[in-house]
Design an enzyme around this catalytic site. Sequence first.
Site, short mmCIF file in Angstrom:
data_model
loop_
_atom_site.label_atom_id
_atom_site.label_comp_id
_atom_site.label_asym_id
_atom_site.label_seq_id
_atom_site.Cartn_x
_atom_site.Cartn_y
_atom_site.Cartn_z
N PHE A 203 0.86 -1.19 0.00
CA PHE A 203 0.00 0.00 0.00
C PHE A 203 0.89 1.23 0.00
CE2 PHE A 203 -2.45 3.46 1.83
CZ PHE A 203 -3.58 3.41 1.02
N ASP B 99 9.40 2.33 1.66
CA ASP B 99 8.26 3.07 2.18
C ASP B 99 8.14 2.72 3.65
OD1 ASP B 99 5.72 3.76 3.08
OD2 ASP B 99 4.72 3.35 1.17
N LYS C 53 2.92 9.59 8.87
CA LYS C 53 2.29 9.03 10.08
C LYS C 53 2.98 9.43 11.39
CE LYS C 53 -0.14 5.19 7.90
NZ LYS C 53 -1.51 5.49 8.30
C1 LIG Z 1 2.96 2.06 3.87
C2 LIG Z 1 2.11 3.25 3.57
N1 LIG Z 1 2.45 4.04 2.53
C3 LIG Z 1 1.71 5.14 2.22
C4 LIG Z 1 0.59 5.47 2.94
C5 LIG Z 1 -0.20 6.69 2.58
O1 LIG Z 1 -0.03 7.67 3.57
P1 LIG Z 1 -1.07 8.90 3.66
O2 LIG Z 1 -2.38 8.33 4.06
O3 LIG Z 1 -0.47 9.80 4.70
O4 LIG Z 1 -1.12 9.53 2.32
C6 LIG Z 1 0.19 4.65 4.01
C7 LIG Z 1 -1.04 4.95 4.76
O5 LIG Z 1 -1.65 4.08 5.35
C8 LIG Z 1 0.97 3.51 4.33
O6 LIG Z 1 0.64 2.71 5.33
#
Ligand SMILES: Cc1ncc(COP(=O)(O)O)c(C=O)c1O
Length: 423
Positions: free
Chosen positions: A136, A221, A253
Amino acid sequence: MTTPTTTELFRDFVMPTYGRFDLELVRGEGTRVWDETGKEYLDFGAGIAVCSLGHCHPAVTKAIADQAATLIHISNLYRNRSQGELARRIVEIVGLGGKVFFCNSGAEANEGLYKLARKFGAPTGRYEIITFANSFHGRTLGGISATAQEKVKIGFAPLVEGFKHVPFNDLAALEAAIAPTTAAILLEPIQGEGGINPATAEFLRGVRALCDRHNLLLFFDEIQCGLGRTGDWCAWRSIVSQGVEPDAVSWAKGIANGYPLGAFWVAERDAGLDDEGTDRGPLCNLLGPGTHGTTYGGSPLCSMVGLTVLSTIEQERLLENARKMGFYLRSSLESLNLAAIRQVKGIGLMLGIELNDLPAKESDSSTPALRMTKELMREGMLVIPSGERTIRLLPPLNIIKADADEALSILNACLRASADPES
Ligand SMILES: Cc1ncc(COP(=O)(O)O)c(C=O)c1O
């Protein structure tokens, strides 16, 4: 005229993009939140791994109040001290030199990585990024194109070109997918939304070796797993302590405990030659003036909050606490020997309880993870579903043993009852 309830306000005025729980929260303190009726919940979601210091930590509240009274925002046409200090702190944490760019969210941090990959690959005609099943990476068009989960893409075609997905932890599949157009590989060292799936050490080593062999960039990520959640500043180092270093990393986050902030770090390695055969210098300078930007990123206020969060994690020795409490929760859960639990996954305080098939009432077609989340909520504990059969435990990094024991007791009761067809 009667005053509408919050439920009515949401029904009438807020777009229905989320499958929300029937819960309205009004206040938080430490590991606890309260709803509008005064009911207390033990928060083991922490805003989906956001509130690493818990709710309304006095240091965060003070940093926001003090900075808001001094200077909230200036444009990125000017310098501000706290952005520079926060960048330096992140560079220190990664420990490999390089530089940082600040933005507002995780999806936006990853967008920076996609652009970096394209800029890096442009002189040699490379643009493709390989990502992994159940990943994700966010909800922007780039994010859903990068995310290897069909459900986020439905209805949004055409997607952004240049993303290819392969199975996670499968080096042979990855190697087979590398093409002359490949520029980068992007992975979550521990997949968060896809069910709490850690990469194996062997996989991370192999991915780095493939990147070196094919001159590809390796992106991590760490938006959900990074900055202390696993008990290490860098989640990948909780899996392999040495020898696997990324070329860029994204965060959001937990970086500012709920104040919106995202960031990505880029390594100092050489960016290679341009179209004319001239050396482009370090990778961390490749996105030069005019190539990338955002209005709010790295404002005095968000940077000061980020700095405060990182220094509080250090002062309160929360990496150690995350390792200790994570181990305690995990081993206690495993020793409960519950029929409802298939396995406990994850590292530090990024834990997933994978559920077995639970008996359900005929009228209830929801997933085991959703049913258990609702059951726990009724009993005063918040967790986050991840995929169909995993519930995530992502408590604040400063939880104490009494919180862990209370969570274990609620989990034990609900998981035991769920496996009992008579209940
Ligand atoms: C691993 C990962 N990457 C990207 C995102 C996207 O982050 P945002 O919701 O701050 O755009 C999330 C959100 O859950 C995530 O868990």
